[in-house]
Each structure stands twice: as C-alpha cells, then as structure tokens.
Design a protein around this motif. Structure first.
Motif, PDB file in Angstrom:
ATOM      1  N   PHE A   1       0.815  -1.212   0.000  1.00  0.00           N
ATOM      2  CA  PHE A   1       0.000   0.000   0.000  1.00  0.00           C
ATOM      3  C   PHE A   1       0.854   1.270   0.000  1.00  0.00           C
ATOM      4  O   PHE A   1       0.317   2.373   0.042  1.00  0.00           O
ATOM      5  CB  PHE A   1      -0.933   0.012   1.211  1.00  0.00           C
ATOM      6  CG  PHE A   1      -1.942  -1.100   1.221  1.00  0.00           C
ATOM      7  CD1 PHE A   1      -2.544  -1.515   0.037  1.00  0.00           C
ATOM      8  CD2 PHE A   1      -2.299  -1.736   2.390  1.00  0.00           C
ATOM      9  CE1 PHE A   1      -3.479  -2.536   0.033  1.00  0.00           C
ATOM     10  CE2 PHE A   1      -3.232  -2.757   2.399  1.00  0.00           C
ATOM     11  CZ  PHE A   1      -3.825  -3.170   1.222  1.00  0.00           C
ATOM     12  N   GLY A   2       2.181   1.108  -0.048  1.00  0.00           N
ATOM     13  CA  GLY A   2       3.068   2.251  -0.162  1.00  0.00           C
ATOM     14  C   GLY A   2       3.254   3.059   1.108  1.00  0.00           C
ATOM     15  O   GLY A   2       3.564   4.255   1.053  1.00  0.00           O
ATOM     16  N   GLU A   3       3.084   2.407   2.271  1.00  0.00           N
ATOM     17  CA  GLU A   3       3.293   3.115   3.531  1.00  0.00           C
ATOM     18  C   GLU A   3       4.774   3.483   3.681  1.00  0.00           C
ATOM     19  O   GLU A   3       5.658   2.743   3.218  1.00  0.00           O
ATOM     20  CB  GLU A   3       2.863   2.240   4.705  1.00  0.00           C
ATOM     21  CG  GLU A   3       1.379   1.906   4.740  1.00  0.00           C
ATOM     22  CD  GLU A   3       0.542   3.063   5.216  1.00  0.00           C
ATOM     23  OE1 GLU A   3       1.104   4.007   5.814  1.00  0.00           O
ATOM     24  OE2 GLU A   3      -0.676   3.044   4.997  1.00  0.00           O
ATOM     25  N   PRO A   4       5.098   4.605   4.327  1.00  0.00           N
ATOM     26  CA  PRO A   4       6.500   4.978   4.553  1.00  0.00           C
ATOM     27  C   PRO A   4       7.233   3.907   5.358  1.00  0.00           C
ATOM     28  O   PRO A   4       6.662   3.297   6.268  1.00  0.00           O
ATOM     29  CB  PRO A   4       6.401   6.289   5.343  1.00  0.00           C
ATOM     30  CG  PRO A   4       5.048   6.826   5.029  1.00  0.00           C
ATOM     31  CD  PRO A   4       4.166   5.634   4.827  1.00  0.00           C
ATOM     32  N   ALA A   5       8.499   3.674   5.041  1.00  0.00           N
ATOM     33  CA  ALA A   5       9.271   2.595   5.659  1.00  0.00           C
ATOM     34  C   ALA A   5       9.334   2.735   7.170  1.00  0.00           C
ATOM     35  O   ALA A   5       9.216   1.737   7.912  1.00  0.00           O
ATOM     36  CB  ALA A   5      10.678   2.565   5.055  1.00  0.00           C
ATOM     37  N   GLU A   6       9.533   3.944   7.672  1.00  0.00           N
ATOM     38  CA  GLU A   6       9.651   4.131   9.113  1.00  0.00           C
ATOM     39  C   GLU A   6       8.340   3.777   9.813  1.00  0.00           C
ATOM     40  O   GLU A   6       8.332   3.158  10.877  1.00  0.00           O
ATOM     41  CB  GLU A   6      10.064   5.574   9.433  1.00  0.00           C
ATOM     42  CG  GLU A   6      10.307   5.834  10.907  1.00  0.00           C
ATOM     43  CD  GLU A   6      11.380   4.932  11.496  1.00  0.00           C
ATOM     44  OE1 GLU A   6      11.241   4.553  12.683  1.00  0.00           O
ATOM     45  OE2 GLU A   6      12.340   4.584  10.774  1.00  0.00           O
ATOM     46  N   ARG A   7       7.225   4.176   9.194  1.00  0.00           N
ATOM     47  CA  ARG A   7       5.927   3.852   9.781  1.00  0.00           C
ATOM     48  C   ARG A   7       5.695   2.342   9.792  1.00  0.00           C
ATOM     49  O   ARG A   7       5.128   1.790  10.753  1.00  0.00           O
ATOM     50  CB  ARG A   7       4.820   4.551   9.003  1.00  0.00           C
ATOM     51  CG  ARG A   7       3.429   4.417   9.650  1.00  0.00           C
ATOM     52  CD  ARG A   7       2.371   5.106   8.808  1.00  0.00           C
ATOM     53  NE  ARG A   7       2.674   6.513   8.620  1.00  0.00           N
ATOM     54  CZ  ARG A   7       2.018   7.301   7.775  1.00  0.00           C
ATOM     55  NH1 ARG A   7       1.035   6.792   7.022  1.00  0.00           N
ATOM     56  NH2 ARG A   7       2.340   8.568   7.647  1.00  0.00           N
ATOM     57  N   ILE A   8       6.125   1.651   8.742  1.00  0.00           N
ATOM     58  CA  ILE A   8       5.992   0.194   8.683  1.00  0.00           C
ATOM     59  C   ILE A   8       6.805  -0.452   9.791  1.00  0.00           C
ATOM     60  O   ILE A   8       6.329  -1.357  10.490  1.00  0.00           O
ATOM     61  CB  ILE A   8       6.430  -0.340   7.302  1.00  0.00           C
ATOM     62  CG1 ILE A   8       5.441   0.120   6.223  1.00  0.00           C
ATOM     63  CG2 ILE A   8       6.506  -1.875   7.316  1.00  0.00           C
ATOM     64  CD1 ILE A   8       5.875  -0.235   4.811  1.00  0.00           C
ATOM     65  N   ARG A   9       8.057  -0.003   9.983  1.00  0.00           N
ATOM     66  CA  ARG A   9       8.902  -0.591  11.019  1.00  0.00           C
ATOM     67  C   ARG A   9       8.271  -0.408  12.402  1.00  0.00           C
ATOM     68  O   ARG A   9       8.266  -1.337  13.225  1.00  0.00           O
ATOM     69  CB  ARG A   9      10.301   0.025  10.986  1.00  0.00           C
ATOM     70  CG  ARG A   9      11.185  -0.506   9.861  1.00  0.00           C
ATOM     71  CD  ARG A   9      12.621  -0.081  10.034  1.00  0.00           C
ATOM     72  NE  ARG A   9      12.781   1.350   9.779  1.00  0.00           N
ATOM     73  CZ  ARG A   9      13.079   1.866   8.597  1.00  0.00           C
ATOM     74  NH1 ARG A   9      13.225   1.060   7.544  1.00  0.00           N
ATOM     75  NH2 ARG A   9      13.223   3.161   8.438  1.00  0.00           N
ATOM     76  N   GLU A  10       7.739   0.780  12.654  1.00  0.00           N
ATOM     77  CA  GLU A  10       7.107   1.041  13.946  1.00  0.00           C
ATOM     78  C   GLU A  10       5.882   0.152  14.147  1.00  0.00           C
ATOM     79  O   GLU A  10       5.667  -0.408  15.233  1.00  0.00           O
ATOM     80  CB  GLU A  10       6.711   2.514  14.050  1.00  0.00           C
ATOM     81  CG  GLU A  10       7.893   3.477  14.134  1.00  0.00           C
ATOM     82  CD  GLU A  10       7.439   4.930  14.090  1.00  0.00           C
ATOM     83  OE1 GLU A  10       6.204   5.174  13.976  1.00  0.00           O
ATOM     84  OE2 GLU A  10       8.310   5.814  14.173  1.00  0.00           O
ATOM     85  N   ARG A  11       5.081   0.031  13.090  1.00  0.00           N
ATOM     86  CA  ARG A  11       3.862  -0.773  13.193  1.00  0.00           C
ATOM     87  C   ARG A  11       4.193  -2.250  13.378  1.00  0.00           C
ATOM     88  O   ARG A  11       3.559  -2.937  14.195  1.00  0.00           O
ATOM     89  CB  ARG A  11       3.019  -0.560  11.933  1.00  0.00           C
ATOM     90  CG  ARG A  11       1.725  -1.367  11.899  1.00  0.00           C
ATOM     91  CD  ARG A  11       0.796  -1.009  13.011  1.00  0.00           C
ATOM     92  NE  ARG A  11      -0.410  -1.825  12.982  1.00  0.00           N
ATOM     93  CZ  ARG A  11      -1.167  -2.069  14.036  1.00  0.00           C
ATOM     94  NH1 ARG A  11      -0.870  -1.557  15.222  1.00  0.00           N
ATOM     95  NH2 ARG A  11      -2.250  -2.816  13.925  1.00  0.00           N
ATOM     96  N   VAL A  12       5.167  -2.762  12.642  1.00  0.00           N
ATOM     97  CA  VAL A  12       5.551  -4.172  12.771  1.00  0.00           C
ATOM     98  C   VAL A  12       6.039  -4.459  14.186  1.00  0.00           C
ATOM     99  O   VAL A  12       5.671  -5.472  14.800  1.00  0.00           O
ATOM    100  CB  VAL A  12       6.633  -4.543  11.735  1.00  0.00           C
ATOM    101  CG1 VAL A  12       7.265  -5.897  12.072  1.00  0.00           C
ATOM    102  CG2 VAL A  12       6.014  -4.597  10.336  1.00  0.00           C
ATOM    103  N   SER A  13       6.855  -3.579  14.741  1.00  0.00           N
ATOM    104  CA  SER A  13       7.345  -3.774  16.105  1.00  0.00           C
ATOM    105  C   SER A  13       6.186  -3.819  17.098  1.00  0.00           C
ATOM    106  O   SER A  13       6.169  -4.650  18.016  1.00  0.00           O
ATOM    107  CB  SER A  13       8.319  -2.654  16.478  1.00  0.00           C
ATOM    108  OG  SER A  13       8.800  -2.833  17.795  1.00  0.00           O
ATOM    109  N   LEU A  14       5.197  -2.939  16.905  1.00  0.00           N
ATOM    110  CA  LEU A  14       4.035  -2.921  17.787  1.00  0.00           C
ATOM    111  C   LEU A  14       3.216  -4.199  17.645  1.00  0.00           C
ATOM    112  O   LEU A  14       2.779  -4.785  18.648  1.00  0.00           O
ATOM    113  CB  LEU A  14       3.175  -1.699  17.459  1.00  0.00           C
ATOM    114  CG  LEU A  14       1.891  -1.524  18.291  1.00  0.00           C
ATOM    115  CD1 LEU A  14       2.231  -1.335  19.759  1.00  0.00           C
ATOM    116  CD2 LEU A  14       1.087  -0.336  17.766  1.00  0.00           C
ATOM    117  N   VAL A  15       3.010  -4.658  16.408  1.00  0.00           N
ATOM    118  CA  VAL A  15       2.224  -5.873  16.173  1.00  0.00           C
ATOM    119  C   VAL A  15       2.920  -7.087  16.778  1.00  0.00           C
ATOM    120  O   VAL A  15       2.260  -7.972  17.355  1.00  0.00           O
ATOM    121  CB  VAL A  15       1.976  -6.065  14.659  1.00  0.00           C
ATOM    122  CG1 VAL A  15       1.399  -7.448  14.367  1.00  0.00           C
ATOM    123  CG2 VAL A  15       1.043  -4.988  14.129  1.00  0.00           C
ATOM    124  N   VAL A  16       4.236  -7.163  16.664  1.00  0.00           N
ATOM    125  CA  VAL A  16       4.985  -8.275  17.255  1.00  0.00           C
ATOM    126  C   VAL A  16       4.702  -8.355  18.758  1.00  0.00           C
ATOM    127  O   VAL A  16       4.484  -9.443  19.317  1.00  0.00           O
ATOM    128  CB  VAL A  16       6.497  -8.112  16.988  1.00  0.00           C
ATOM    129  CG1 VAL A  16       7.313  -9.031  17.893  1.00  0.00           C
ATOM    130  CG2 VAL A  16       6.801  -8.422  15.529  1.00  0.00           C
TER     131      VAL A  16
END
Length: 480
Positions: free
Chosen positions: A111-126
C-alpha cells in the motif's frame, strides 16, 4: 458494514450451489460468529466478504454483496485489501514472504506506507500478538500453530476495518487461544468489525455480539451473544455444535519416555513389545534443536495423545515416525530397526493441511488409491457423511469434508503406524465422534495410533495414553 442479500453461489463445475438464498447483515464494529456443520458454507461466506468471490473463484453468483456501502463486485482488489484482513483455514497458503516480520510488513509495503511507519507498526504488532520469541524466524520452520498466530497478526497489521477469521484456533494450544481471545477483545475495543467461522466455540462465549448458525448454504438460526452464552448442551448438540464449556483435561497415564523434549520424564523399562521404540531421536533446523528424545515407547493397540505447546516438536515427531523427516537416532518396530523408507511403507499420516494429501479426481478414487485388494468402504463413507460425495472431486469439498476423507483413507490403508496431526480442524460435533471412532477401530486392530491435538474434546473421546512434549531450552516459543 456488510450487507448480503439473497446470494446464490455455485462453484464452477459444482452440481449444486454452496450458498443458497444466503442473507446476512453485519453492523460496523460488530463481532459475529458463523457456525454450523462442516460443508454448510461458512468459508464460502467469508470469501464473499473479502471479494475472493467473484474476483478469484470462478462460478455463478446471484444476489448482491455490499461492503462499506459499495458492491464488492465493483471494488478493485487493492480497495478490498485495504478494507479487509483474512486468516484462511491453512495459513501457509496465504504467506507471501519467508520470514515472520516480512510477512507482517507485506500488506503495508504494497500500500506504499512509509518505511519508518511500517517498522514502527511491525514492532508494535509483534508485541501485541506475543510474537517476539519467533521474530526473524523463517515461516517454514514454524509449527502449524505458530504459523496460525503469524497469519492472525499479519491480517490485522494494516488496521483494516473488517477482519475475517476462518477456524483461527484449529492448531492453537490453550494458552495461545487465551492470547487470541485477548487480541479479539483489543481489536473489538478499537472498533474493528470481526467475522469468525469456527467449530470450537467455548472461547467465544462472552466475545460474540451475535452467533449465526448456517446449514446447507443459508442462515438457519441466529442468537444474540447473551442468548448464545445461555444455550444448554442439548440445544447445541441438536444444532450439531460443539460445547460452550472447556472440556476438563482428563488425566491420562504417561507412556514410558525420557529426554530433554519430554515434559514429565518416565524412564523406559521392561521388554520391547509390539510397539515403536525411539532411541536417541533428535532433529535440528538451521542450528535450532527442536526435538530431543533419549528413549520413548509408543504402544500398539492404544491411542497415544501427543500434547504440548506450539513449537514443541509434535509435528516433527510425526514426520520422524512416518519416515518423512531426517533425524538422529533410531526407530524400532517390534524391536527391529526401521529405516525411513520402511517407515514410509509401514505408516500413514493425516497432516494438518490435508489438501496436500489429495491426489485423484474423486472421493472414491482417493480411497481406492492405497488399497491392496477389493476392500469395501461404503460403511466408512456413511459413518463420515461422505457417501453423497463419492464422485465429487476432493478439492471441491469443504475443509472439514477433506479432513474426513483423508481420515477415511488412513483407516483403509492397512498400516502398522497411523498418525493424526490435528485431525479435528474444521470438524463439527458429530464428526468429532466419528473420527474418534475411526481411531478406536485402528487401535482395536493392534495399530500404533498417535493423535497430535490441542483439542481436549477430541482427546477426551479418543486418547488412552499421553506423551507430553515441551519446548527445548534455547528454542523460541510464543507459548511461554
């Protein structure tokens, strides 16, 4: 959020429709459970909601399906992807990457989300989904239950307003189900609309706003969450539904076994009998040791339950016994060492994902495939409710029907060792009893029967003894 009006759906080449006058409305933020017998159309209903029907599956569709006020047939796939997150019955079929965190990031990257936002979200989901112990692991090295938990986390990672779960607890331990239930409560509090197709219902008591019972492709009965929680077991049984109360774990005698993987060591002793003896059996994947059994004896003529948390090596043990997995140590049958090729000929297995074991173009042909003579299987087809489908292509059956077909094939295979790995996935109350009966018949014939399961209802019906495994020290588990 969802409005389905008078839908009739028949898969391409099917003799009869899977959904027939199916009508359902789901309000935004509501949690709805779809239940009912295997083959009643629950999984197909979910495919209507996420657009797999009509965008992916071929067939004939009548009626209308609206998602968030828009016709699903008119929505582009990327729009459907943003609106929905889905967990299939067998998660390995929906993975697009080969590593846990990459899978969590996949939808957001598309979906083209910014890389930094993806990293933050993945860490939260983990953290939210208790995946820290397996972050960075290859998906193919995870147990079925661990894969299921990754799939649930990946479906929710991009925060879709609609989440669809198809048998999400079928391979989960009791501890993992508790965590999944807490995750559902958190998602509900966040405003997500949730649809869950399930046979195991006890964990949904107090979670569901509404429960919809399906039969023959249409809605048969609806209950509010409170009405559902108050149903007695006689009513549930009449509907073919499983119990709302967790089945107490029956205390089973432990088999003779010891070693680092054994939870509750019982030193082996006495003469070797007709069963299987494991000596010095161990397996490691990419330097990570997942199974270490110094010695164990699996008796013939009995059903041994193999239990333990996700990631404890239960399915690995199944592959070792059936000759499908390279390993250290030796496996003896009746005191004679059997190589892997000999074990493959002497054993049968019902895998977690039974679709990988279907090879022919009809139910009858599938059952004849492993027969050595002219055995009849009409009674078995009737007991497993497969007789009406004898000429159907196996891949056209529902997940529960496929499960019962492979169970039937294992029953007819005349093998000395038969392993059932999570055989109650997609199985309703009635067929839980018929599968337990198949295991009983095999054991009565002197077969060495193992059942790997987290399903206490099944174990209460079938198991005679128990081998409990634990996660090895230094290995990662999301169940600790």
């Amino acid at each position: 959020m969802i409005r389905i009006d008078g839908v009739r759906w028949a898969y391409a080449g099917a003799a009869a429709p899977t959904l027939n006058d199916f009508t359902l409305k789901v309000m935004r933020g509501e949690t709805v459970v779809l239940c009912g017998p295997s083959g009643s159309g629950k999984s197909t209903a979910l495919r209507l909601m996420n657009g797999l029907i009509p965008h992916f599956h071929e067939g004939e569709l009548d009626g209308t399906v609206h998602l968030d006020g828009q016709a699903v047939a008119d929505l582009a796939l990327d729009q459907l992807g943003r609106l929905t997150g889905t967990v299939l019955q067998h998660p390995r079929r929906q993975f697009f990457t080969d590593e846990c965190e990459a899978e969590l990031a996949f939808a957001m990257e598309n979906f083209g989300e910014p890389a930094e936002r993806i990293r933050e979200r993945v860490s939260l989901v983990v953290d939210e989904h208790h995946l820290r112990g397996i972050a960075g692991r290859r998906l193919q090295d995870l147990s079925g239950g661990q894969q299921q938990q990754v799939a649930c986390a990946a479906a929710a990672a991009h925060r879709p307003p609609l989440l669809l779960f198809d048998e999400p607890t079928s391979n989960l331990s009791a501890a993992a189900i508790e965590r999944f239930t807490a995750t559902l409560s958190r998602l509900r509090a966040g405003g997500a609309t949730i649809i869950i197709a399930e046979h195991r219902l006890h964990f949904l008591r107090g979670v569901a706003d509404r429960v919809v019972a399906m039969r023959e492709g249409r809605v048969e009965t609806e209950w509010s969450g409170a009405e559902f929680a108050a149903l007695n077991d006689d009513t549930l049984s009449a509907e073919g539904l499983r119990t709302l109360s967790p089945t107490p774990r029956r205390v089973l005698p432990r088999i003779r076994a010891h070693g680092p993987s054994i939870d509750g060591n019982t030193p082996s002793s006495g003469p070797v009998e007709a069963g299987v003896t494991l000596r010095g059996v161990g397996c490691a994947f990419h330097g990570r040791r997942v199974l270490d059994i110094e010695e164990a004896y699996l008796p013939a003529g009995a059903i041994t339950a193999v239990t333990g948390p996700n990631g404890a090596g239960k399915s690995t043990l199944a592959r070792v016994l059936t000759g499908l997995q390279r390993h250290e140590g030796e496996v003896l049958l009746g005191g004679r060492r059997l190589g892997r090729a000999e074990r493959q000929r002497a054993s049968g297995i019902v895998m977690q994902d039974v679709q990988r074991q279907l090879f022919t173009d009809s139910v009858s042909a599938e059952l004849r495939l492993g027969l050595s003579g002219g055995e009849q299987f009409g009674d078995l087809l009737r007991s497993l409710d497969l007789e009406p489908f004898h000429d159907r292509h196996p891949l056209s059956l529902s997940g529960g029907q496929q499960q019962r077909l492979v169970v039937a094939a294992a029953r007819l295979g005349a093998r000395r060792i038969v392993v059932f790995d999570e055989p109650s996935s997609g199985v309703d109350r009635r067929h839980l009893h018929s599968i337990a009966q198949v295991m009983r018949e095999l054991a009565a014939e002197g077969v060495i029967v193992l059942v790997i399961s987290h399903d206490d209802e099944l174990l209460d019906l079938a198991a005679d003894r128990e081998l409990q495994l634990r996660v090895l020290d230094g290995a990662s588990s999301i169940n600790r």
